[in-house]
Enzyme design. Structure first.
Site, short mmCIF file in Angstrom:
data_model
loop_
_atom_site.label_atom_id
_atom_site.label_comp_id
_atom_site.label_asym_id
_atom_site.label_seq_id
_atom_site.Cartn_x
_atom_site.Cartn_y
_atom_site.Cartn_z
CE1 TYR A 165 -9.78 -29.01 9.95
CE2 TYR A 165 -10.78 -28.87 12.14
CZ TYR A 165 -10.31 -28.26 10.99
OH TYR A 165 -10.35 -26.91 10.86
CD GLU A 189 -33.37 -19.94 30.35
OE1 GLU A 189 -34.50 -19.96 30.88
OE2 GLU A 189 -33.05 -19.11 29.47
#
Ligand SMILES: Nc1ncnc2c1ncn2[C@@H]1O[C@H](COP(=O)(O)OP(=O)(O)OP(=O)(O)O)[C@@H](O)[C@H]1O
Ligand SMILES: [Mg+2]
Lengths: 608, 364
Positions: free
Chosen positions: B105, B198
């Protein structure tokens, strides 16, 4: 010859049999065809006299409230030479009466256009044609004519002579038509006619009261064509046979005071003398008769007619092998055959006449670009004696003559003086004014011939600028007539579609206009309606070569333009991005002033 | 210790700023002399990615592409790259962080048109390759977050928090590994070990079970494939605080690869060298653990099997445990998740399995 054949049937029958061919199949097409026939007659008449044409076309609905198809009044005014009073009824009241049969380029060629339109009007509305003609600009003759459909004769309803303001002709017919459907085609026709006739002012007032006016772009006319003989190349056997017949017909003409000469030579009181008297005197005086009198003498005896009737007889053929003479008997209105009498003195004379001209003089007199020496050399080439009588050639020899005429390479190229191409400059100016293109190129090919008829192809190609069409738009012209219908089967479109345009850097939907103009003493139209040109190999070749020439010009323009466009695009991209790069690197480098890159951009924009 | 760490963070920043200024000056000079400037960008095509056995990670080979501002088909992306360097310079100087999406942006304010975010993401990778610095060093962060928990003191360097300290065991949900944590100085710790897991579920369990205290460890949740900021943190914990790193994943081929990426990077990031922890150890769940601990399993899918075969072609899987475990997976064709230990009670994994594995790691 065709005229005689058609005379056997009534004009209305003729019309009905041929209305499709002639373009009068329905109210839409008929209105359009009628417009064309009259406008083209006006332009032809002006062209032939070297008059800058001003043509005014008006179409009005008889009853504006009625719905299509309805009755319209179609009027065409011109400033041409007009038609002499005595010819008006014939020109506008009989089929196949025309003044354009000679070998010279004109729009009209069949001698039936105007009459077909008039006939169509009369059949659909039962109203007469109005013709007003002034040949001197002082007085004009106004006729109201109906066609007697049974007798193929004009019926003059009114004839008045009055003061005229200007020379010219105006024709007005009442006919059934459908303008709502034909309108766009008619406007196209007027537009395109103005394009190919840039020396004419043409205006069109349509039934809605709108006026379309195209003022002349040129103030001078292209040189008028002259009447000439056919070129020996490409004359086929049939044409030669016809030419031989015609040459013999000239020798055995029954007109031009032949009857008077005969009356005088035989010492008769008048032309009423019976055959017996004539035959007797001819036998007595034959040896003393002048050459001019021998012909009518021989014919009157052979046909067993009185001198008075002689002009009504038209000789078709003298067949020496069969001892017969065939002719058209104008009094009986029928074709006849008479037996020749070998014992009569005229026999050997007619035999001699039938043998026709010597080959050498036939060639020099009947073909263009052939002098005595060329004729002699050609005769040797074709293995004929130059003094060989052409009437004695048998079929095999005729074929040999025709083949040799085609094969002989030493003839000069056809004389285009009988043709009236517009010329490169007028065509260029017309196209420039009409299309305002970015690129324009025109070419006129040198004259060529097919079937003994000379022709010239001229064409122009225009690209971009004011041209808004997507893809190729073809404007086809023949003898200064735009061809609008039946484009599918036309030779020009075939040639355009056969081109590999990619090779010439024309890609996708390029805004392209191609105008082609075929000029010939005889355009090989596929139909009487004059809408599409048959593909003769000779014409196709000229079109193809012309188009390739123009396409090459266009191609080099396109690559110049492509390069310029690419350079401009590059310059634009640099102008957009480099200042940004400059701004960013200045801050990155911790500098205050930006680098001096302006010169760099200028250089790139120029170099491309 | 604190002092030493602090100088390190500002050194990274200075490195980046120097590099940017160097490129800026080079381009400035080119323009000033009427030359079209170029960037030389190391090629990231498959052919130029090689495994460096010494570094124990994938690196880029020698081939590089020239991006020239003279070439009109490259001019736009050249300018984009130039802008990004300019933008990164501002971010780094002002110590402001931004996300990949922010970058996309922000470009619009400078009339730099990116077609979409993937285009601007690509340019970011280009700049990483040119500078050989990860985007995080230029204050550009991905959106993904993972977490950390344990006795670790940090000192913020982000504007407004400079000098402020924090201990990462104060909040039981853990701390998001974001820009401010990644750029913070690592002041000190009592931990002796880093455990990367994990899954968020296990991370929470470990906090509840006080694994940090029981095993003197810092617990990191990688949230699946570890984001680069997480890998950066792991590397810093290892390098700056000399903490060993062990990794616990699901017992499947994907888990094995998560561990491998932490250890030696991914082909995607072959142009960067500060994201790997070559000494990190994968301690489980191994394929061979499935039988040893009698874990409930699920069958491997076709894509699991295909993935095994693919990895066998990777040189890093050609030896040791990496090779052996792939072979076992292919033999048993079954896999097990970390949660499978719950069959033997919720704390079975921390009570029994974890101590054994930590013990094992020490001996490796
Ligand atoms: N506006 C006119 N001005 C002078 N003569 C005209 C005009 N219109 C027609 N004529 C004469 O009338 C003749 C007959 O015209 P018509 O249209 O029937 O045949 P054409 O034009 O010779 O051949 P086509 O059938 O091809 O049109 C012409 O040959 C011409 O001599
Ligand atoms: Mg006509």
């Amino acid at each position: 010859m065709a005229a005689e054949r058609f005379n056997q049937i009534s004009p209305s029958e003729f019309f009905y049999r041929n209305r499709d061919l002639a373009g009068f199949s329905n109210p839409t097409r008929s209105l359009y065809t009628a417009v064309r026939e009259f406008v083209e007659n006006s332009l032809d008449a002006c062209d032939q006299r070297g008059i800058l044409p001003s043509v005014r076309l008006v179409i009005r609905a008889e009853d504006p409230e009625a719905r299509d198809p309805r009755t319209y009044v179609l009027t065409v005014h011109d400033n041409g030479p007009g038609v002499a009073v005595e010819h008006v009824p014939l020109a506008f009241g009989t089929v196949l009466y025309g003044s354009k049969f000679g070998l010279k380029q004109a729009r009209g060629m069949f001698g039936l256009g105007a009459t077909m339109a008039i006939l169509y009007g009369q059949i659909t509305t039962n109203k007469p044609v109005h013709v007003s003609s002034s040949t001197d600009g002082k007085t004009k003759d106004t006729f109201e004519i109906l066609l007697d459909i049974q007798k193929n004769k004009p019926v003059i309803l009114k004839h008045a002579t009055s003061k005229a303001r200007q020379r010219g002709l105006s024709v007005s017919i009442t006919l059934e038509g459908d303008y709502s459907k034909a309108g766009s085609k008619i406007r196209d026709y007027v537009y395109q006619t103005s394009l190919i006739t840039p020396y004419a002012t043409i205006s069109f007032e349509d039934p809605k009261g709108e006026t379309f006016r195209y003022d002349r772009i040129l103030k001078s006319m292209p040189p008028p064509p002259t009447v000439i003989n056919p070129h020996p190349h490409g004359v086929d056997v049939e044409t030669i046979r016809r030419m031989i017949l015609e040459s013999r017909r000239d020798l055995v003409s029954t007109g031009n005071g032949a009857a008077d000469r005969l009356v005088r030579a035989l010492g008769l009181k008048n032309g009423d003398a019976g055959y017996d008297v004539v035959a007797r005197r001819v036998a007595q005086r034959w040896k003393r008769l002048s050459p001019a009198a021998r012909l009518p003498a021989a014919l009157a005896t052979a046909l067993k007619c009185s001198p008075r009737d002689l002009p009504e007889m038209t000789i078709h053929d003298i067949d020496v092998a069969d001892d017969t003479i065939t002719y058209h008997d104008g009094i009986a209105g029928a074709a006849k055959t008479a037996q020749l009498d070998r014992r009569q003195p005229y026999y050997s004379y007619l035999e001699e006449v039938a043998a026709g001209e010597p080959l050498q003089s036939f060639l020099t007199a009947r073909f263009q670009r052939v002098g005595p020496r060329t004729a002699e050399r050609f005769a040797k080439f074709a293995a004929f004696k130059p003094e060989r009588r052409i009437g004695t050639l048998d079929n095999r020899e005729l074929v040999r003559l025709s083949d040799s005429l085609q094969a002989y390479g030493e003839f000069l190229s056809p004389d285009p003086s009988c043709l009236a191409p517009l010329g490169q400059e007028p065509l260029r100016r017309g196209m420039a004014k009409f299309f305002e293109p970015d690129f324009l190129s025109v070419v006129m090919r040198s004259a060529s011939a097919y079937s003994g008829f000379p022709f010239v192809v001229e064409m122009g190609i225009a690209y971009g600028g004011g041209i808004q069409t997507r893809g190729i738009k073809a404007y086809r012209f023949a003898n200064r007539i735009p061809l609008l219908y039946d484009e599918g089967s036309d030779v020009v479109l075939k040639v355009i579609n056969d081109m590999d345009w990619n090779r010439y850097k024309v890609k996708g939907e390029a805004p392209l206009v191609i105008a082609t103009h075929i000029c010939s003493t005889r355009i090989p139209y596929k139909t009487v309606g004059k809408e599409n040109v048959a593909d003769r190999p000779e014409i196709e070749r000229e079109l193809r070569l012309g188009l390739q020439f123009l396409a090459r010009k266009l191609s080099s323009y396109m690559s110049r333009r492509g390069k310029a466009e690419a350079a401009k695009k590059r310059a634009n991209l640099y102008a957009k991005y480099i200042p940004l790069v400059s701004q960013f690197c200045t801050e990155l480098a911790g500098r205050k002033a930006e680098p001096k890159y302006a010169a760099m951009l200028k250089l790139e924009g120029r170099d491309g | 210790m604190a002092k030493k760490a602090k100088s390190r963070a500002s050194k990274t920043q200075k490195d980046v700023l120097d590099l940017l200024r160097k490129h800026g000056s080079r381009i400035y000079d080119d323009l000033d002399h009427g030359r079209f400037p170029n960037f030389e960008i190391p090629s990231r095509s498959v052919g130029n990615i090689v495994y460096d056995t010494k570094l124990r990670q994938y690196v880029l080979g020698k081939s590089a592409a020239l991006r020239s501002s003279k070439n009109t088909s490259q001019l736009r992306s050249f300018t984009q790259l130039m802008w990004l360097a300019f933008f990164a310079n501002r971010l780094t100087q002002e110590k402001k962080s931004s996300t990949l999406r922010d970058v996309y942006y922000s470009s619009q304010a400078f009339a730099i048109d990116f077609d979409d975010q993937s285009e601007s993401d690509n340019i970011i990778v280009d700049l990483e390759a040119v500078l050989a610095k990860p985007r995080e060093a230029m204050h550009i962060f991905p959106e993904e977050r993972s977490s950390v928990f344990g006795d670790l003191d940090i000192e913020y360097t982000v504007p407004g928090y400079e000098g402020k300290r924090m201990n990462l065991s104060n909040h039981p949900d853990g701390y998001a590994i974001g820009p401010s944590l990644t750029s913070a100085e690592l002041v000190g710790t009592s931990a002796e070990l880093v455990i990367a897991v994990e899954k968020g579920g296990l991370f929470t369990r470990f906090v509840e079970e006080q694994v940090d205290k029981k095993f003197k460890s810092i617990i990191v949740d990688t949230g699946g494939q570890a984001p680069r900021s997480t890998r950066t943190l792991l590397k810093r914990l290892h390098d700056e605080l000399s903490l060993p790193v062990i990794i616990l994943t699901d017992g499947d081929v994907y888990g094995e690869h998560i561990a491998m990426v932490i250890k030696s990077g991914s082909a995607n990031a072959a142009h960067l060298r500060e994201l790997t922890v070559p000494d990190a150890k994968w301690v489980g769940v191994w394929a061979s653990d499935i039988e040893r601990y009698d874990l409930p399993t699920i069958p491997m899918t076709d894509s699991d099997i295909k993935r095994c075969h693919d990895l066998q072609k990777d040189p890093r899987y050609s030896h040791g445990i990496w090779k052996k475990e792939l072979e076992v997976f292919l033999k048993i064709k079954r896999k097990a998740e970390l949660e499978a230990f719950s069959k033997y009670g919720l704390t079975n994994i921390t009570d029994r399995y974890l101590p054994q594995k930590i013990e094992l790691a020490r001996s490796l």
